[in-house]
Design an enzyme around this catalytic site. Structure first.
Site, short mmCIF file in Angstrom:
data_model
loop_
_atom_site.label_atom_id
_atom_site.label_comp_id
_atom_site.label_asym_id
_atom_site.label_seq_id
_atom_site.Cartn_x
_atom_site.Cartn_y
_atom_site.Cartn_z
N CYS A 166 56.21 -28.68 48.10
CA CYS A 166 57.15 -29.43 48.81
C CYS A 166 58.50 -29.78 48.23
CB CYS A 166 56.54 -30.81 49.18
SG CYS A 166 54.98 -30.80 50.15
N HIS A 304 62.66 -38.92 48.93
CA HIS A 304 61.50 -37.78 49.40
C HIS A 304 60.70 -38.46 50.30
CE1 HIS A 304 58.97 -34.43 48.94
NE2 HIS A 304 57.91 -35.24 48.54
N HIS A 339 57.02 -34.30 57.60
CA HIS A 339 57.32 -33.63 56.30
C HIS A 339 57.29 -32.10 56.31
CE1 HIS A 339 57.10 -32.63 52.31
NE2 HIS A 339 56.22 -33.40 51.82
#
Lengths: 413, 90
Positions: A166, A304, A339
């Site tokens: 990620c 984040h 995400h």
């Protein structure tokens, strides 16, 4: 040391292709998360989480010349559209001398997952590979986005597949920043991309990091920093940047959109599934040191904040320890975008620079009741906030205990 | 399958696999210089021919023969030849 500037940005977000779609989608306050139909998750009926943020509007893949497209899985195609937009904004023609000398660093978690599934379906059925498309491997390899972009746009310098799950997109930007700052290159195409596939959602499901309590209310999840958050929602997209040394950009009279002032990357040795506050704090401090900036000069942090219970709390703790309670405005965009995984570090940096230029901050969506464990921070929630800031941070963390933080600044000559 | 049917089927494959406009697919059209195919495309072309005409290429045996294919007509001749060799049951 060279100053490093942004001269082009491109986006493919769950709202659809283009930076304008990203900007308008965020401005609308709409969520891009939706319930996946059973058919879309058919290979995995046992998934607890049924939500995802796939593209609402598809780009026209036929715009990519066939002989380039055949070696691209979905993720490299999304990367192509973001990169084409960034290069156009930067005024760089494919095949030009300026691009030939450039490098590319582009990340994703894996190669194209749908292409990998295609290959292994045929292998598992009859151990057959010979009927696969000749270019299938080029869609699967882990540097698929970087290598395909280099070919498509005539980039002949170093090619790096920045693979850090990620945090891939942010890592790619960091690698670009370091190469330009040190002077080993003067121009790079950087970014990250990811394609949605049920297997990707499943990997979050397996470790109980995916949201599953909002299957009937898709626009209510993920919920970064909220007391009722229950995990993240996988999305897809791409973010791309043209980075140049300041002198290279000025030399060709390119538009300068922002400066990248600092970058730090470290690893939490304690856990592969998440980072603790200690290593996050070290990374934040490292990024500020790299920019020679003090915490009180930071006007905004794009977190984040994926909406997982453990991850958001650790990030909030690290930010509180760095800034105290009178720190910068903080928001995360995964409540809007889901995400986008390997794309997220780059795609959310596109949004962050766009907000810095537009002098506003988009809020954290679904942050209705901040978790007491995430309190003591100036969390932006509700509607858009008019806010002028000179310098900001972009956080991007990943499986592997990998932390990346970028320092971004309004450009001043 | 008549030569006309073979040509029609080959054109259809070239159109679908390689997004070529039908009017460019004259029998004498050159696959590489004229139509822009390359070596990776030729691998996919052979797989498509195998499926469409029901034969199997043996790499060691057919390599030279495949390399000699230059035009749309050559593709037709190759397909007809392989189909015949495979026999009516194929």
């Amino acid at each position: 040391m060279n100053r490093v500037v942004v001269t082009g940005m491109g986006a493919v977000s769950p709202y659809g292709p283009g930076l304008a779609a990203l900007r308008e989608g965020l401005a609308s306050g709409r969520s891009a998360v939706r319930v996946m139909a059973p058919g879309e998750l058919k290979t995995l009926p046992g998934l607890a989480g049924r939500l995802a943020a796939p593209l609402a509007v598809e780009p026209d893949a036929r715009r990519i010349p066939r002989q380039q497209r055949r070696s691209m899985g979905r993720l490299a195609q999304l990367a192509w559209f973001a990169a084409a937009e960034a290069l156009e904004q930067a005024g760089l023609e494919p095949g030009s001398e300026a691009l030939r000398e450039a490098g590319v660093a582009f990340g994703s978690t894996l190669g194209s997952t749908s292409s990998t599934a295609q290959a292994f379906e045929s292998y598992a059925q009859g151990r057959l590979f010979e009927e696969s498309p000749a270019a299938l491997f080029f869609r699967i390899m882990s540097h698929s986005a970087a290598a395909n972009l280099a070919q498509a746009f005539g980039i002949a310098g170093p090619c790096q597949g920045a693979s850090a799950a990620c945090a891939s997109g942010a890592l790619a930007l960091g690698l670009g920043f370091q190469a330009l700052r040190s002077g080993s290159l003067e121009r790079m195409l950087c970014g990250g991309a990811e394609e949605f596939h049920p297997l990707v959602a499943a990997s979050f499901d397996l470790i109980q990091a995916s949201s599953h309590r909002y299957n009937d209310r898709p626009d209510q999840s993920p919920r970064p920093f909220d007391a009722d958050r229950d995990g993240t929602v996988a999305g897809e997209g791409a973010g791309a940047f043209v980075l140049e040394t300041e002198s290279a950009a000025l030399g060709r009279k390119a538009p300068i959109l922002a400066e990248i002032e600092g970058f730090a990357s470290n690893t939490d040795g304690a856990a592969l599934s998440h980072s603790g506050a200690e290593s996050l704090l070290e990374c934040l401090r490292g990024a500020l040191d790299s920019a020679r900036a003090l915490p009180d000069s930071i006007g905004y942090v794009n977190a984040h904040a994926t909406g997982t219970v453990v991850g958001d709390e650790a990030e909030a703790q690290a930010l509180r320890r760095l800034f105290g309670t009178q720190g910068p405005l903080i928001s995360g965009l995964k409540g809007q975008l889901g995400h986008t995984l390997g794309a997220s570090g780059a795609l959310e940096t596109v949004a962050t620079i766009d907000m810095m230029r537009g002098e506003y901050v988009e809020p954290t969506r679904n942050l209705d009741r901040p978790d007491p464990a995430c309190e003591g921070l100036r969390l932006a929630r509700g509607g858009r906030i008019e806010h002028r800031f000179e310098r900001c941070l972009k956080n991007s963390f990943a499986f592997g205990g990998i932390n990346n933080v970028l320092v971004l600044k309004r450009y001043r000559a | 399958m008549t030569p006309e049917e073979t040509l029609q089927r080959v054109r259809q494959i070239l159109e679908e696999e390689f997004e070529l406009e039908p009017e460019r697919l004259a029998p004498e059209a050159g696959l590489y210089e004229e139509l822009g195919l390359d070596s990776l495309d030729s691998v996919d072309l052979v797989v498509a021919l195998e499926k469409a005409f029901g034969f199997k290429v043996v790499r060691a045996h057919d390599e030279e023969r495949i390399r000699a294919i230059r035009t749309v007509q050559d593709v037709c001749d190759f397909a007809a030849e392989k189909r015949e060799a495979a026999g009516p049951a194929a």
